[in-house]
Write a protein that holds these residues in place. Structure first.
Motif, PDB file in Angstrom:
ATOM      1  N   VAL A 162       0.867  -1.174   0.000  1.00 22.39           N
ATOM      2  CA  VAL A 162       0.000   0.000   0.000  1.00 22.39           C
ATOM      3  C   VAL A 162       0.903   1.222   0.000  1.00 22.39           C
ATOM      4  O   VAL A 162       1.867   1.298   0.771  1.00 22.39           O
ATOM      5  CB  VAL A 162      -0.924   0.022   1.244  1.00 22.39           C
ATOM      6  N   LEU A 163       0.600   2.164  -0.870  1.00 17.98           N
ATOM      7  CA  LEU A 163       1.319   3.425  -0.930  1.00 17.98           C
ATOM      8  C   LEU A 163       0.306   4.529  -0.645  1.00 17.98           C
ATOM      9  O   LEU A 163      -0.529   4.860  -1.491  1.00 17.98           O
ATOM     10  CB  LEU A 163       1.977   3.617  -2.301  1.00 17.98           C
ATOM     11  N   ALA A 164       0.332   5.053   0.581  1.00 13.71           N
ATOM     12  CA  ALA A 164      -0.596   6.104   1.010  1.00 13.71           C
ATOM     13  C   ALA A 164       0.019   7.457   0.687  1.00 13.71           C
ATOM     14  O   ALA A 164       1.139   7.753   1.112  1.00 13.71           O
ATOM     15  CB  ALA A 164      -0.880   5.979   2.502  1.00 13.71           C
ATOM     16  N   GLU A 165      -0.724   8.274  -0.078  1.00 16.34           N
ATOM     17  CA  GLU A 165      -0.233   9.579  -0.512  1.00 16.34           C
ATOM     18  C   GLU A 165      -1.124  10.689   0.070  1.00 16.34           C
ATOM     19  O   GLU A 165      -2.348  10.579   0.052  1.00 16.34           O
ATOM     20  CB  GLU A 165      -0.268   9.691  -2.038  1.00 16.34           C
ATOM     21  N   LYS A 166      -0.482  11.745   0.576  1.00 17.29           N
ATOM     22  CA  LYS A 166      -1.192  12.928   1.036  1.00 17.29           C
ATOM     23  C   LYS A 166      -0.618  14.125   0.292  1.00 17.29           C
ATOM     24  O   LYS A 166       0.563  14.438   0.427  1.00 17.29           O
ATOM     25  CB  LYS A 166      -1.033  13.108   2.551  1.00 17.29           C
ATOM     26  N   PHE A 167      -1.466  14.771  -0.532  1.00 17.19           N
ATOM     27  CA  PHE A 167      -1.050  15.883  -1.389  1.00 17.19           C
ATOM     28  C   PHE A 167      -1.385  17.211  -0.728  1.00 17.19           C
ATOM     29  O   PHE A 167      -2.501  17.424  -0.256  1.00 17.19           O
ATOM     30  CB  PHE A 167      -1.793  15.831  -2.728  1.00 17.19           C
ATOM     31  N   PHE A 168      -0.410  18.128  -0.722  1.00 18.24           N
ATOM     32  CA  PHE A 168      -0.585  19.488  -0.231  1.00 18.24           C
ATOM     33  C   PHE A 168      -0.371  20.428  -1.421  1.00 18.24           C
ATOM     34  O   PHE A 168       0.760  20.594  -1.889  1.00 18.24           O
ATOM     35  CB  PHE A 168       0.447  19.818   0.859  1.00 18.24           C
ATOM     36  N   PHE A 169      -1.450  21.037  -1.930  1.00 13.85           N
ATOM     37  CA  PHE A 169      -1.347  21.929  -3.084  1.00 13.85           C
ATOM     38  C   PHE A 169      -1.127  23.368  -2.650  1.00 13.85           C
ATOM     39  O   PHE A 169      -1.518  23.762  -1.537  1.00 13.85           O
ATOM     40  CB  PHE A 169      -2.616  21.830  -3.939  1.00 13.85           C
ATOM     41  N   ASP A 170      -0.508  24.158  -3.525  1.00 15.40           N
ATOM     42  CA  ASP A 170      -0.170  25.543  -3.196  1.00 15.40           C
ATOM     43  C   ASP A 170      -1.396  26.425  -2.967  1.00 15.40           C
ATOM     44  O   ASP A 170      -1.279  27.490  -2.368  1.00 15.40           O
ATOM     45  CB  ASP A 170       0.744  26.154  -4.264  1.00 15.40           C
ATOM     46  N   ASP A 171      -2.585  25.997  -3.398  1.00 20.75           N
ATOM     47  CA  ASP A 171      -3.795  26.782  -3.165  1.00 20.75           C
ATOM     48  C   ASP A 171      -4.516  26.379  -1.872  1.00 20.75           C
ATOM     49  O   ASP A 171      -5.614  26.833  -1.588  1.00 20.75           O
ATOM     50  CB  ASP A 171      -4.749  26.676  -4.352  1.00 20.75           C
ATOM     51  N   GLY A 172      -3.872  25.490  -1.079  1.00 16.56           N
ATOM     52  CA  GLY A 172      -4.446  25.076   0.195  1.00 16.56           C
ATOM     53  C   GLY A 172      -5.198  23.750   0.155  1.00 16.56           C
ATOM     54  O   GLY A 172      -5.525  23.186   1.201  1.00 16.56           O
ATOM     55  N   GLU A 173      -5.477  23.249  -1.024  1.00 15.19           N
ATOM     56  CA  GLU A 173      -6.183  21.961  -1.133  1.00 15.19           C
ATOM     57  C   GLU A 173      -5.300  20.834  -0.600  1.00 15.19           C
ATOM     58  O   GLU A 173      -4.096  20.809  -0.831  1.00 15.19           O
ATOM     59  CB  GLU A 173      -6.557  21.662  -2.586  1.00 15.19           C
ATOM     60  N   ILE A 174      -5.918  19.902   0.113  1.00 14.25           N
ATOM     61  CA  ILE A 174      -5.255  18.680   0.562  1.00 14.25           C
ATOM     62  C   ILE A 174      -6.073  17.516   0.030  1.00 14.25           C
ATOM     63  O   ILE A 174      -7.302  17.503   0.162  1.00 14.25           O
ATOM     64  CB  ILE A 174      -5.153  18.619   2.102  1.00 14.25           C
ATOM     65  N   SER A 175      -5.412  16.555  -0.601  1.00 17.65           N
ATOM     66  CA  SER A 175      -6.128  15.383  -1.111  1.00 17.65           C
ATOM     67  C   SER A 175      -5.317  14.126  -0.820  1.00 17.65           C
ATOM     68  O   SER A 175      -4.130  14.194  -0.488  1.00 17.65           O
ATOM     69  CB  SER A 175      -6.427  15.518  -2.608  1.00 17.65           C
ATOM     70  N   TYR A 176      -5.981  12.983  -0.959  1.00 19.93           N
ATOM     71  CA  TYR A 176      -5.391  11.696  -0.599  1.00 19.93           C
ATOM     72  C   TYR A 176      -5.580  10.690  -1.728  1.00 19.93           C
ATOM     73  O   TYR A 176      -6.569  10.751  -2.465  1.00 19.93           O
ATOM     74  CB  TYR A 176      -6.069  11.128   0.659  1.00 19.93           C
ATOM     75  N   ARG A 177      -4.646   9.767  -1.842  1.00 17.79           N
ATOM     76  CA  ARG A 177      -4.786   8.616  -2.739  1.00 17.79           C
ATOM     77  C   ARG A 177      -4.096   7.442  -2.056  1.00 17.79           C
ATOM     78  O   ARG A 177      -2.997   7.570  -1.526  1.00 17.79           O
ATOM     79  CB  ARG A 177      -4.140   8.881  -4.100  1.00 17.79           C
ATOM     80  N   ASN A 178      -4.735   6.295  -2.086  1.00 18.92           N
ATOM     81  CA  ASN A 178      -4.171   5.072  -1.524  1.00 18.92           C
ATOM     82  C   ASN A 178      -4.014   4.049  -2.638  1.00 18.92           C
ATOM     83  O   ASN A 178      -5.004   3.500  -3.121  1.00 18.92           O
ATOM     84  CB  ASN A 178      -5.066   4.508  -0.413  1.00 18.92           C
ATOM     85  N   TRP A 179      -2.784   3.833  -3.037  1.00 18.89           N
ATOM     86  CA  TRP A 179      -2.481   2.826  -4.039  1.00 18.89           C
ATOM     87  C   TRP A 179      -2.368   1.456  -3.369  1.00 18.89           C
ATOM     88  O   TRP A 179      -1.786   1.342  -2.291  1.00 18.89           O
ATOM     89  CB  TRP A 179      -1.139   3.119  -4.711  1.00 18.89           C
ATOM     90  N   HIS A 180      -2.894   0.439  -4.034  1.00 21.55           N
ATOM     91  CA  HIS A 180      -2.712  -0.961  -3.623  1.00 21.55           C
ATOM     92  C   HIS A 180      -2.008  -1.646  -4.783  1.00 21.55           C
ATOM     93  O   HIS A 180      -2.560  -1.720  -5.891  1.00 21.55           O
ATOM     94  CB  HIS A 180      -4.055  -1.628  -3.330  1.00 21.55           C
ATOM     95  N   PHE A 181      -0.771  -2.093  -4.551  1.00 23.76           N
ATOM     96  CA  PHE A 181       0.027  -2.730  -5.596  1.00 23.76           C
ATOM     97  C   PHE A 181       0.241  -4.201  -5.285  1.00 23.76           C
ATOM     98  O   PHE A 181       0.353  -4.597  -4.130  1.00 23.76           O
ATOM     99  CB  PHE A 181       1.401  -2.053  -5.717  1.00 23.76           C
ATOM    100  N   SER A 182       0.341  -4.965  -6.344  1.00 20.69           N
ATOM    101  CA  SER A 182       0.680  -6.379  -6.230  1.00 20.69           C
ATOM    102  C   SER A 182       1.728  -6.695  -7.292  1.00 20.69           C
ATOM    103  O   SER A 182       1.507  -6.447  -8.484  1.00 20.69           O
ATOM    104  CB  SER A 182      -0.571  -7.238  -6.450  1.00 20.69           C
ATOM    105  N   LYS A 183       2.877  -7.209  -6.849  1.00 19.41           N
ATOM    106  CA  LYS A 183       3.932  -7.580  -7.788  1.00 19.41           C
ATOM    107  C   LYS A 183       3.620  -8.963  -8.352  1.00 19.41           C
ATOM    108  O   LYS A 183       3.399  -9.921  -7.603  1.00 19.41           O
ATOM    109  CB  LYS A 183       5.306  -7.575  -7.110  1.00 19.41           C
ATOM    110  N   GLN A 184       3.593  -9.053  -9.669  1.00 19.41           N
ATOM    111  CA  GLN A 184       3.254 -10.289 -10.360  1.00 19.41           C
ATOM    112  C   GLN A 184       4.494 -11.159 -10.549  1.00 19.41           C
ATOM    113  O   GLN A 184       5.620 -10.682 -10.454  1.00 19.41           O
ATOM    114  CB  GLN A 184       2.623  -9.970 -11.722  1.00 19.41           C
ATOM    115  N   ALA A 185       4.275 -12.424 -10.878  1.00 12.93           N
ATOM    116  CA  ALA A 185       5.383 -13.369 -11.089  1.00 12.93           C
ATOM    117  C   ALA A 185       6.299 -12.925 -12.229  1.00 12.93           C
ATOM    118  O   ALA A 185       7.503 -13.189 -12.196  1.00 12.93           O
ATOM    119  CB  ALA A 185       4.834 -14.768 -11.362  1.00 12.93           C
ATOM    120  N   ASP A 186       5.751 -12.211 -13.231  1.00  6.20           N
ATOM    121  CA  ASP A 186       6.563 -11.763 -14.372  1.00  6.20           C
ATOM    122  C   ASP A 186       7.290 -10.448 -14.091  1.00  6.20           C
ATOM    123  O   ASP A 186       7.941  -9.888 -14.969  1.00  6.20           O
ATOM    124  CB  ASP A 186       5.703 -11.640 -15.631  1.00  6.20           C
TER     125      ASP A 186
END
Length: 182
Positions: A74-98
């Motif tokens: 899981v890669l949890a991201e917290k974005f702080f924009f110059d206009d004051g906006e704060i947003s979030y994204r949570n990536w879920h990754f799975s490494k494949q056999a290839d």
């Protein structure tokens, strides 16, 4: 004369298309960039969003925290924009056999596909972005280049209907002490 202009235009289009980068461009490099290793723990990134004419329209900082269990992370991201906006994204990754990575996130349509070669990592996906009172699905093409064990540069092209509408440039750093955004 019209036939010659049309032929030149077609040849120019084919020449430009053949100049785009490919992951195989990085096969000769022995340094392997693995996001599972790099994005484990805390990382901070600083970036800009540019419109299609490369004018910077937004600046931001991102605090990331990666946690991995086996091949899944899981890669949890917290974005702080110059206009004051704060947003979030949570990536879920799975490494494949290839060696490829499959990723999902709240605002990603379907799955993101990631592959690495040498010091480069490419992640392609469709992202839903809000603009005013509407949302748009855009194609994202992330290219990450590992500079050293602490730093990664990311360049992203954002396309709609095959036309570039914006670009993102990011610089990641995980050197201790980690600098936060606030």
């Amino acid at each position: 004369m019209k036939y010659i202009k049309t032929s030149l235009l077609l040849l120019s289009s084919f020449a430009l298309a053949s100049c785009s980068q490919d992951l195989s461009d990085y096969t000769k490099n022995s340094n392997e960039f693995d996001i599972k290793e790099y994005f484990n723990g805390n990382v901070t990134a600083w970036g800009t969003i540019q419109d299609a004419s490369n004018v910077v329209t937004r600046r931001f900082c991102v605090e990331l925290e990666g946690t991995w269990e086996g091949q899944d992370g899981v890669l949890a991201e917290k974005f702080f924009f110059d206009d004051g906006e704060i947003s979030y994204r949570n990536w879920h990754f799975s490494k494949q056999a290839d060696g490829r990575y499959i990723g999902t996130a709240e605002d990603v349509v379907g799955e993101a596909i990631g592959e690495h070669q040498g010091f480069a990592f490419q992640l392609q996906y469709t992202l839903t972005i809000p603009v005013d009172d509407t949302t748009y699905d855009v194609s994202m093409n992330d290219w990450m280049y590992q500079i050293d064990e602490y730093r990664v540069v990311n360049k992203t092209s954002i396309n709609k209907f095959g036309v570039n509408v914006a670009n993102v440039t990011l610089f990641f750093d995980k050197q201790d002490p980690i600098t936060g955004c606030e």
